[in-house]
Design a protein around this motif. Sequence first.
Motif, PDB file in Angstrom:
ATOM      1  N   LEU A 115      82.740  69.204  14.576  1.00 33.99           N
ATOM      2  CA  LEU A 115      82.673  69.421  13.134  1.00 33.99           C
ATOM      3  C   LEU A 115      81.412  70.190  12.767  1.00 33.99           C
ATOM      4  CD1 LEU A 115      83.738  68.914  10.275  1.00 33.99           C
ATOM      5  CD2 LEU A 115      82.535  66.728  10.288  1.00 33.99           C
ATOM      6  N   HIS A 119      81.531  74.080  11.439  1.00 36.14           N
ATOM      7  CA  HIS A 119      80.946  74.388  10.135  1.00 36.14           C
ATOM      8  C   HIS A 119      79.872  75.464  10.265  1.00 36.14           C
ATOM      9  CE1 HIS A 119      79.295  73.810   6.124  1.00 36.14           C
ATOM     10  NE2 HIS A 119      78.091  73.630   6.668  1.00 36.14           N
ATOM     11  N   LYS A 127      87.443  73.062  12.127  1.00 30.50           N
ATOM     12  CA  LYS A 127      86.794  72.134  11.207  1.00 30.50           C
ATOM     13  C   LYS A 127      87.811  71.163  10.619  1.00 30.50           C
ATOM     14  CE  LYS A 127      83.818  72.021   7.120  1.00 30.50           C
ATOM     15  NZ  LYS A 127      83.060  72.825   6.125  1.00 30.50           N
ATOM     16  N   GLU A 131      87.977  67.145  11.213  1.00 30.83           N
ATOM     17  CA  GLU A 131      88.028  66.206  10.089  1.00 30.83           C
ATOM     18  C   GLU A 131      89.158  65.200  10.265  1.00 30.83           C
ATOM     19  OE1 GLU A 131      87.329  67.383   5.890  1.00 30.83           O
ATOM     20  OE2 GLU A 131      87.259  69.417   6.685  1.00 30.83           O
ATOM     21  N   SER A 135      88.742  61.197  10.786  1.00 34.84           N
ATOM     22  CA  SER A 135      89.342  60.303   9.798  1.00 34.84           C
ATOM     23  C   SER A 135      90.178  59.218  10.462  1.00 34.84           C
ATOM     24  CB  SER A 135      90.208  61.099   8.815  1.00 34.84           C
ATOM     25  OG  SER A 135      89.435  62.018   8.079  1.00 34.84           O
ATOM     26  N   SER A 150      79.552  64.461   7.114  1.00 39.92           N
ATOM     27  CA  SER A 150      80.531  65.089   6.227  1.00 39.92           C
ATOM     28  C   SER A 150      79.861  65.672   4.990  1.00 39.92           C
ATOM     29  CB  SER A 150      81.592  64.068   5.807  1.00 39.92           C
ATOM     30  OG  SER A 150      81.021  63.042   5.004  1.00 39.92           O
ATOM     31  N   CYS A 153      78.101  68.911   6.206  1.00 38.81           N
ATOM     32  CA  CYS A 153      79.035  69.946   6.666  1.00 38.81           C
ATOM     33  C   CYS A 153      80.070  70.313   5.616  1.00 38.81           C
ATOM     34  CB  CYS A 153      79.741  69.487   7.949  1.00 38.81           C
ATOM     35  SG  CYS A 153      78.641  69.341   9.368  1.00 38.81           S
ATOM     36  N   ALA A 155      82.511  68.595   3.996  1.00 42.68           N
ATOM     37  CA  ALA A 155      83.855  68.136   4.348  1.00 42.68           C
ATOM     38  C   ALA A 155      84.276  67.080   3.338  1.00 42.68           C
ATOM     39  CB  ALA A 155      83.876  67.569   5.767  1.00 42.68           C
ATOM     40  N   LEU A 158      86.944  64.237   4.358  1.00 49.33           N
ATOM     41  CA  LEU A 158      86.362  63.258   5.265  1.00 49.33           C
ATOM     42  C   LEU A 158      85.337  62.390   4.528  1.00 49.33           C
ATOM     43  CD1 LEU A 158      86.069  62.129   8.127  1.00 49.33           C
ATOM     44  CD2 LEU A 158      84.403  63.943   8.585  1.00 49.33           C
ATOM     45  N   HIS A 159      84.580  62.994   3.628  1.00 48.57           N
ATOM     46  CA  HIS A 159      83.587  62.254   2.833  1.00 48.57           C
ATOM     47  C   HIS A 159      84.265  61.159   2.005  1.00 48.57           C
ATOM     48  CE1 HIS A 159      79.687  61.828   0.828  1.00 48.57           C
ATOM     49  NE2 HIS A 159      80.358  61.716  -0.301  1.00 48.57           N
ATOM     50  N   CYS A 162      85.491  58.304   4.203  1.00 50.48           N
ATOM     51  CA  CYS A 162      84.389  57.417   4.589  1.00 50.48           C
ATOM     52  C   CYS A 162      84.035  56.459   3.456  1.00 50.48           C
ATOM     53  CB  CYS A 162      83.163  58.235   4.977  1.00 50.48           C
ATOM     54  SG  CYS A 162      83.344  59.193   6.500  1.00 50.48           S
TER      55      CYS A 162
END
Length: 357
Positions: A115, A119, A127, A131, A135, A150, A153, A155, A158-159, A162
């Motif tokens: 990742l 990025h 990328k 992700e 996940s 995340s 980068c 993302a 993915l953020h 999380c």
Amino acid sequence: MTEEEKKRGEAEIQRWLEVGSVEIPPADVRIVTSGGRRIPVHSTVLASASPVLESILGGPHKGRSRGREIPILGVPCDAVHAFVHSLYFARGRAYDRCVSATEEEMIGEHGMHLLALSHAYRVGWLKRAAERALSLRLTAEGVVDVLVLSQRCDAPRLHLRCLQLLSKDFAAVEQTEAWRFLQDYDPWLELHILQFLHHAHLRRRRQARRKAEQRLYAELHEAMDCLRHICADGCGEVGPSGRLLPAHARPPCPNAVSCRGLRQLIVHFAACDREKRQQHGCRRCKRLWQLLRLHASICDEVDDASCKVPLCIQFKQRMQEREGELEEDERWRLLVKKVASARVMSHLAKRQSQLLV
């Protein structure tokens, strides 16, 4: 990754290059890793896969790429090898739609490093694949590290994933070393997480309250059906005077629990002392009174005389006379509207179930 696996991976890359090509040009660029390993690659493959690498290769030494070295530092050698491996095997196909199980496993094994590399070198398909892999492999032990990555980068999917896991299993995340480190060195991110948890808690409370209200409106709709059933056909020991049908000839109860509760209210209302009811107020009698009023508010009988529920005509006339006089009328109208909506939704659900059968 063992030395034998690395050699086998390089051999696979070589075979990939041989497909559809009679003469294989020699590798003209070397990737230098943090461990000092030099991976021979082709500049055309790097340039076609990454605009950043294309810019590097097209710099001051453009046209003289043979023997050049491109350092990719800060990540393990195995992750760099997996990065190069992915660039070669993604060549000439829609990678997002065609990822083998072996490649998925490789991306999952080096997900965080891939990742970061994808990025940094703007390899979009890799990328997105990294992700997805991260996940699917999120755990309470490592979610904080993935969250920080995340964020750095860019993302967002993915953020969010999380944060959702943090909200679901925050008690376990609080016990991790990564969370304690975050509290000491990144208070702004900690504040962001706590704000998300607070908003998630408020959302859950609103959803629970909305579901409770919907259940209440559905129960009131069932009570209206049971009231019509009791007053028109009779149910148990309660029914129209002189016209109570025998048990085998009565239609089935719309809802046995609601019918039983309404019958108990009606029996209590008939036996309750009138003076006591008027002076002190009886909660059970008030409840039946409100149900009768609610029925009159949603009754759709064209001819009022055809409705068998007691006091229906009187309540309708009273509501017309007092319309708009009391502030609570607005709240009552909202309740009537919600119960009527629950009635419509119930009929639609029953019709749909009948069509499916």
